[in-house]
Structure formats: structure tokens, C-alpha cells
Scaffold this motif. Structure first.
Motif, PDB file in Angstrom:
ATOM      1  N   GLU A 232      33.796   8.313  -6.332  1.00 24.36           N
ATOM      2  CA  GLU A 232      34.570   7.543  -5.367  1.00 24.36           C
ATOM      3  C   GLU A 232      33.680   6.979  -4.256  1.00 24.36           C
TER       4      GLU A 232
ATOM      5  N   SER B  45      29.656  11.578  -5.231  1.00 20.74           N
ATOM      6  CA  SER B  45      30.918  11.490  -5.964  1.00 20.74           C
ATOM      7  C   SER B  45      31.082  10.063  -6.467  1.00 20.74           C
TER       8      SER B  45
ATOM      9  N   SER C 158      35.786   7.065 -11.578  1.00 16.54           N
ATOM     10  CA  SER C 158      36.847   7.317 -10.597  1.00 16.54           C
ATOM     11  C   SER C 158      38.206   6.898 -11.159  1.00 16.54           C
TER      12      SER C 158
ATOM     13  N   LEU D 158      41.864   2.746  -6.572  1.00 19.35           N
ATOM     14  CA  LEU D 158      42.096   4.114  -6.117  1.00 19.35           C
ATOM     15  C   LEU D 158      43.328   4.216  -5.224  1.00 19.35           C
TER      16      LEU D 158
END
Length: 338
Positions: free
Chosen positions: A53, A51, A143, A87
Motif C-alpha cells: 500500500e 508494504s 494491494s 484502495l
């Protein structure tokens, strides 16, 4: 004796040294004008993870570990790790820090986080609360797009004022001793919000904060733009840089000779299709850990003012029609000279 200088600036008498830095970037950044200054250029922006992230977290982890290794230290020698990202809940930093044996402070200053983390890390050294600290930040194009704008799968058309979030991480290790670039002043900024609501035009939202912090730094320290070899804002991009140059003229300051913006420098805007340039926590992080730091070691810059800039929005507030508050923090870095 107070260490305060003026209303928003702190004078660092012990002059924390930037002992080592590491800059890691993605393939697109590694194809840009500053490619020769980055320590590690990824071949794949997933960095072997499943991913985006996880990839971002792994990049920060690598930057921190490499910086400690360069300094010839162990994790147990470092008293504090100060880090942040874009994030929610600073997830990239949290997950990087869980595998690092250092007390951790997570910060969120949006794209201003490199200067914010560097400010906190240097103040801890200056006050004798630590012998060594690390300041680190990261961002990742994919992201960030997924969180703040639209998933990449939607193929949304980018506006002319949009900026490309930098995939990368920068880490700086600070200590008390050695012949290295050192920090002399920290000017912490105030939030400035002039009603900008377009998440695809962050340069306009952040420029007033950059101007306010720059102006206050000059007033507090008695310095002028000409006292610096380089003044570098963080993530304003091409449009935000132009606005900053014009707005600060109202205070009789001229930035025309020695001013760059990290977001304006990191990509080739004509060839790489990035509209107004780069942005993201990783933008000023990799430029300061790479281009700026390495040129200071070579003696090309003796006084640098790093002013990372941030747009303090969230997906929720943007959907609710809120405006975008801007913030900027200034760090004066010197090496050699008077």
C-alpha cells in the motif's frame, strides 16, 4: 450558450491541453509489449517501502511530482489535484496528496478512475475555475489482490477469465495554453449491471457499460467509430474486449479497425501468464499517459477516444452476493488535423 451535447456529453470549448504526462510501472509491466513507452520502470514493486500500500502511494507521488517537473511548474501553480485508486477510502491517493501542496479531490471510479479524474480536471479548466490541474490514478497488483480477492500468501489458483491488476501510476497535467493534445468532449457514463457476480471475470461485468457509453458518445456528438484514429477502452481485457465488439454491433457500430483495450495490450498474455490481460486504475492510466500520449505527440494519432471502464464492487458487497455494477467514461482527445 449550453455546453451540453446530447444527453450525457459535454463539449469543452476551451479545449484543455494535456501539457505533460508521466507513467510509472512495475517490473512485470515493464517487461511487456509497451515497455518503451513508460517513463519509469521500477526494479522492485515495493519501491523501497515496507508494504504494498505504501509502495502504491509512493508511485503516485512520484508520477505527480515528475509531471509537474516536466511542465516546468511548481506545486503552487496547480490549482487542483484530482486523483483516485482502488484502495478503501482512496488511501493511496490520500497519502500521496498529503505531501503535495495542492488542493485535492479524491475520486473512486474503480478502474474507470483515469477517465473520471481526467473529466473532472478538464471541466475545471474549461470552466475557468483553474489554470492548471492534475489528473492521476494508481493501482498495485498486490494491494488490490489483498483487498478484493485473496492474500498472495494463499497461493490461490487464478481462473481463465481473471485479469492481472497493473502495478503503476499515471498523471496528466492540464492547462489552457500551448501546442499539446487537447480534450474536446467528455461523455459521463451510466452504471450498467447485468447480474455478473464473479469477481474473477470483471471484463464481462464492465463490457455493457463500455458499450452504453460508446453508443451514447456517438449519438451525442454525431461522430462514428471511424472518426477516431484510436478507440481505447480501459480494463476489459481480452474477454471483455470481445464482448464489447459483439454487443456494440447491435447499434450498428463497427469497432474492428481501430479499437484496442489497454488491459489487452499491456501484457504479453502468452508469455507473462496473466490470463485475460491487465486491469486496475493504473492500467488505462499508464497506457494513456505513455503509449497513447506519446503517439499523439508524434502525430501517429490525431483523434483518440479513451474510455476507462470500472467494476464498482467492494469486498463487502461481493461477500454478500451482490452483483458487480459497471461504469465507463469517455474522453475525446485530439491533436492536429481537422
Amino acid at each position: 450558450m449550453t455546453k451540453r451535447a446530447g444527453s450525457q456529453t459535454i463539449r469543452l470549448d476551451n479545449k484543455p491541453k494535456i501539457i505533460a504526462t508521466t507513467s510509472i510501472v512495475g517490473p512485470k509491466e515493464g517487461d511487456g509489449p509497451l515497455k518503451d513507452y513508460f517513463d519509469i520502470i521500477l526494479e522492485d514493486d515495493l519501491n523501497g517501502e515496507d508494504s504494498f500500500e505504501k509502495a502504491e502511494s509512493s508511485i503516485m507521488y512520484k508520477a505527480i511530482k515528475e509531471t509537474i517537473k516536466k511542465a516546468g511548474l511548481k506545486e503552487q501553480d496547480i490549482h487542483y489535484l484530482v486523483a483516485g485508486d482502488l484502495l478503501n477510502q482512496t488511501a493511496a491517493s490520500n497519502f500521496a496528496a498529503r505531501d503535495i501542496d495542492i488542493p485535492f479531490l479524491g475520486l473512486y471510479g474503480a478502474c474507470s478512475t483515469m477517465s473520471e479524474s481526467l473529466a473532472v480536471a478538464s471541466l475545471l479548466i474549461d470552466a475557468d475555475y483553474a489554470d492548471y490541474t492534475i489528473a492521476a490514478t494508481s493501482s498495485h497488483f498486490s494491494s488490490a489482490e489483498r483487498q478484493f480477492r485473496f492474500p498472495l500468501e494463499m497461493g490461490s489458483q487464478r481462473t481463465p477469465t481473471a485479469q492481472w491488476t497493473v502495478t503503476g501510476s499515471g498523471a496528466m497535467l492540464l492547462g489552457k495554453n500551448g501546442n499539446f493534445p487537447y480534450i474536446t468532449y467528455v461523455t459521463l457514463g451510466k452504471i450498467k449491471d447485468y447480474g455478473q457476480t464473479d469477481a474473477n471475470d470483471m471484463g464481462s461485468a464492465m463490457a455493457p457499460a463500455a458499450v452504453d457509453t460508446l453508443k451514447q458518445h456517438f449519438l451525442d456528438t454525431g461522430r462514428s467509430p471511424q472518426d477516431y484514429d484510436l478507440i481505447a477502452t480501459g480494463d476489459l481485457g481480452m474477454l471483455g474486449k470481445k464482448i464489447t465488439i459483439e454487443l456494440i454491433k447491435e447499434y450498428d457500430y463497427d469497432l474492428s479497425e481501430n479499437y484496442i483495450d489497454c488491459g489487452d495490450e499491456i501484457f504479453d498474455k502468452e508469455r507473462q501468464n496473466v490470463q485475460c490481460g491487465g486491469s486496475g486504475c493504473g492500467c488505462s492510466a499508464v497506457v494513456s499517459c505513455g503509449y497513447i500520449y506519446k503517439n499523439m505527440l508524434k502525430g501517429n494519432f490525431k483523434k483518440v477516444l479513451l474510455v476507462s471502464t470500472g467494476a464498482l464492487m467492494s469486498p463487502t458487497t461481493s461477500l454478500q452476493g451482490e452483483s458487480i455494477p459497471g461504469i465507463a467514461h469517455a474522453i475525446s482527445i485530439e491533436f492536429g488535423g481537422k
